[in-house]
Design a protein around this motif. Structure first.
Motif, PDB file in Angstrom:
ATOM      1  N   THR A 254      -2.876   2.190  -4.243  1.00 44.05           N
ATOM      2  CA  THR A 254      -3.087   3.374  -3.421  1.00 44.05           C
ATOM      3  C   THR A 254      -4.358   3.177  -2.598  1.00 44.05           C
ATOM      4  O   THR A 254      -5.202   2.343  -2.919  1.00 44.05           O
ATOM      5  CB  THR A 254      -3.232   4.640  -4.283  1.00 44.05           C
ATOM      6  OG1 THR A 254      -4.344   4.482  -5.179  1.00 44.05           O
ATOM      7  CG2 THR A 254      -1.975   4.897  -5.092  1.00 44.05           C
ATOM      8  N   ASP A 255      -4.489   3.974  -1.534  1.00 36.93           N
ATOM      9  CA  ASP A 255      -5.639   3.821  -0.646  1.00 36.93           C
ATOM     10  C   ASP A 255      -6.962   4.019  -1.375  1.00 36.93           C
ATOM     11  O   ASP A 255      -7.973   3.399  -1.020  1.00 36.93           O
ATOM     12  CB  ASP A 255      -5.540   4.818   0.516  1.00 36.93           C
ATOM     13  CG  ASP A 255      -4.421   4.469   1.477  1.00 36.93           C
ATOM     14  OD1 ASP A 255      -4.331   3.289   1.873  1.00 36.93           O
ATOM     15  OD2 ASP A 255      -3.628   5.362   1.820  1.00 36.93           O
TER      16      ASP A 255
ATOM     17  N   CYS B  87       0.823  -1.204   0.000  1.00 37.49           N
ATOM     18  CA  CYS B  87       0.000   0.000   0.000  1.00 37.49           C
ATOM     19  C   CYS B  87       0.859   1.256   0.000  1.00 37.49           C
ATOM     20  O   CYS B  87       1.824   1.366   0.759  1.00 37.49           O
ATOM     21  CB  CYS B  87      -0.911   0.011   1.224  1.00 37.49           C
ATOM     22  SG  CYS B  87      -2.276  -1.170   1.131  1.00 37.49           S
ATOM     23  N   CYS B  88       0.467   2.196  -0.859  1.00 32.22           N
ATOM     24  CA  CYS B  88       1.108   3.504  -0.928  1.00 32.22           C
ATOM     25  C   CYS B  88       0.053   4.577  -0.682  1.00 32.22           C
ATOM     26  O   CYS B  88      -1.136   4.364  -0.913  1.00 32.22           O
ATOM     27  CB  CYS B  88       1.735   3.727  -2.299  1.00 32.22           C
ATOM     28  SG  CYS B  88       3.053   2.572  -2.734  1.00 32.22           S
ATOM     29  N   SER B  89       0.519   5.745  -0.242  1.00 29.18           N
ATOM     30  CA  SER B  89      -0.405   6.845   0.011  1.00 29.18           C
ATOM     31  C   SER B  89      -0.572   7.766  -1.197  1.00 29.18           C
ATOM     32  O   SER B  89      -1.473   8.597  -1.215  1.00 29.18           O
ATOM     33  CB  SER B  89       0.073   7.671   1.214  1.00 29.18           C
ATOM     34  OG  SER B  89       0.084   6.886   2.381  1.00 29.18           O
ATOM     35  N   SER B  90       0.292   7.617  -2.204  1.00 23.06           N
ATOM     36  CA  SER B  90       0.233   8.514  -3.351  1.00 23.06           C
ATOM     37  C   SER B  90       0.582   7.775  -4.637  1.00 23.06           C
ATOM     38  O   SER B  90       1.226   6.733  -4.613  1.00 23.06           O
ATOM     39  CB  SER B  90       1.202   9.692  -3.166  1.00 23.06           C
ATOM     40  OG  SER B  90       2.542   9.240  -3.197  1.00 23.06           O
ATOM     41  N   ARG B  91       0.160   8.347  -5.750  1.00 26.76           N
ATOM     42  CA  ARG B  91       0.473   7.772  -7.056  1.00 26.76           C
ATOM     43  C   ARG B  91       1.974   7.866  -7.336  1.00 26.76           C
ATOM     44  O   ARG B  91       2.562   6.930  -7.923  1.00 26.76           O
ATOM     45  CB  ARG B  91      -0.317   8.512  -8.147  1.00 26.76           C
ATOM     46  CG  ARG B  91       0.053   8.142  -9.583  1.00 26.76           C
ATOM     47  CD  ARG B  91      -0.312   6.706  -9.909  1.00 26.76           C
ATOM     48  NE  ARG B  91       0.193   6.319 -11.209  1.00 26.76           N
ATOM     49  CZ  ARG B  91      -0.428   6.565 -12.370  1.00 26.76           C
ATOM     50  NH1 ARG B  91      -1.608   7.198 -12.383  1.00 26.76           N
ATOM     51  NH2 ARG B  91       0.090   6.163 -13.511  1.00 26.76           N
TER      52      ARG B  91
ATOM     53  N   GLU C  82       4.430   7.648  -5.237  1.00 29.94           N
ATOM     54  CA  GLU C  82       5.109   6.580  -4.521  1.00 29.94           C
ATOM     55  C   GLU C  82       4.838   5.227  -5.171  1.00 29.94           C
ATOM     56  O   GLU C  82       5.722   4.375  -5.270  1.00 29.94           O
ATOM     57  CB  GLU C  82       4.662   6.562  -3.061  1.00 29.94           C
ATOM     58  CG  GLU C  82       5.495   5.668  -2.160  1.00 29.94           C
ATOM     59  CD  GLU C  82       6.891   6.205  -1.943  1.00 29.94           C
ATOM     60  OE1 GLU C  82       7.777   5.424  -1.533  1.00 29.94           O
ATOM     61  OE2 GLU C  82       7.121   7.410  -2.195  1.00 29.94           O
ATOM     62  N   LEU C  83       3.601   5.036  -5.641  1.00 28.48           N
ATOM     63  CA  LEU C  83       3.274   3.796  -6.348  1.00 28.48           C
ATOM     64  C   LEU C  83       4.140   3.630  -7.585  1.00 28.48           C
ATOM     65  O   LEU C  83       4.680   2.548  -7.836  1.00 28.48           O
ATOM     66  CB  LEU C  83       1.785   3.798  -6.719  1.00 28.48           C
ATOM     67  CG  LEU C  83       1.262   2.589  -7.507  1.00 28.48           C
ATOM     68  CD1 LEU C  83      -0.184   2.262  -7.098  1.00 28.48           C
ATOM     69  CD2 LEU C  83       1.298   2.836  -9.018  1.00 28.48           C
TER      70      LEU C  83
ATOM     71  N   TYR D 218      -4.412   2.163  -9.457  1.00 28.53           N
ATOM     72  CA  TYR D 218      -4.345   3.592  -9.188  1.00 28.53           C
ATOM     73  C   TYR D 218      -5.602   4.242  -9.748  1.00 28.53           C
ATOM     74  O   TYR D 218      -6.363   3.638 -10.524  1.00 28.53           O
ATOM     75  CB  TYR D 218      -3.085   4.210  -9.796  1.00 28.53           C
ATOM     76  CG  TYR D 218      -2.797   3.770 -11.210  1.00 28.53           C
ATOM     77  CD1 TYR D 218      -3.333   4.457 -12.300  1.00 28.53           C
ATOM     78  CD2 TYR D 218      -2.015   2.645 -11.457  1.00 28.53           C
ATOM     79  CE1 TYR D 218      -3.085   4.039 -13.595  1.00 28.53           C
ATOM     80  CE2 TYR D 218      -1.763   2.226 -12.754  1.00 28.53           C
ATOM     81  CZ  TYR D 218      -2.297   2.917 -13.814  1.00 28.53           C
ATOM     82  OH  TYR D 218      -2.056   2.487 -15.103  1.00 28.53           O
TER      83      TYR D 218
END
Length: 211
Positions: free
Chosen positions: A131-132, A56-60, A62-63, A82
């Protein structure tokens, strides 16, 4: 780079929390060391057995960085979710990952048996980076994923987001690995631990101990 990880005690998790994933963290000195540590973890995990992994990432941004770093690793089947994806494509990726997860969770020796028969000693790690905004919405009737390993590459600041990731993406007998860098993220992890009542311990140096 120094990975801050020590062996956990044999008493964790307690019997009263047997239905919850086991919680661990890996701390690194600086944020830029997270990616190097992640690649090392995935290389180790792919040698152990076939595993379904959700990251899991908080942003695109970071993904995209994670996918770029791990896309060329051997023996990893990689998909990403995403917000720009069409809903039909998102559902297709989720269904594909769920099928792999169900097969491996119900018969973890199946792929190993195939490898023995074919003479292939390598294993495949099934990984989805998300992403979340794109994890399944259980409240809307979507099914959870139940991966064996959930990695929080970016730690959410809200406990509700952390619990949603855990409940939606991790099998009850799976593990959650939180990657933290610097005093700020360590404090965020401590706040999540205190507000949720979860016990989050340092991951063993030998990852095989928990897989």
């Amino acid at each position: 780079m120094a990975v801050d990880a020590v062996k956990t005690s044999s008493s964790s998790p307690s019997s009263s929390h047997f239905s919850q994933p086991r919680q661990y963290y890996v701390a690194v000195d600086r944020p830029q060391f997270k990616m190097v540590t992640l690649v090392d973890l995935l290389r180790v995990a792919s040698k152990r057995s076939s595993l379904p992994v959700v990251l899991c990432c908080s942003s695109r941004d970071e993904l995209d960085a994670v996918c770029s770093a791990v896309s060329n690793l051997p023996n990893i089947s990689l998909d990403s979710l995403y917000s720009d994806l069409a809903e039909a494509e998102r559902m297709l990726i989720l269904d594909k990952f769920r099928q792999a997860t169900m097969k491996l969770n119900h018969n973890p020796a199946a792929n190993a048996e195939v490898n023995r028969e074919t003479g292939n000693e390598e294993h495949e790690l099934f990984m989805m980076v998300v992403t979340d905004a794109c994890i399944p919405h259980v409240s809307s009737g979507e099914s959870s994923i139940f991966a064996r390993v959930l990695i929080n590459h970016e730690l959410p600041t809200k406990k509700e987001t952390y619990l949603r990731r855990m409940a939606t993406c991790s099998a009850a007998d799976g593990i959650v690995i939180n990657m933290v860098a610097g005093a700020g993220e360590v404090m965020t992890l401590k706040n999540i631990e205190e507000s949720t009542g979860l016990v989050i311990e340092q991951m063993p140096i030998d990852m095989f101990e928990i897989l």
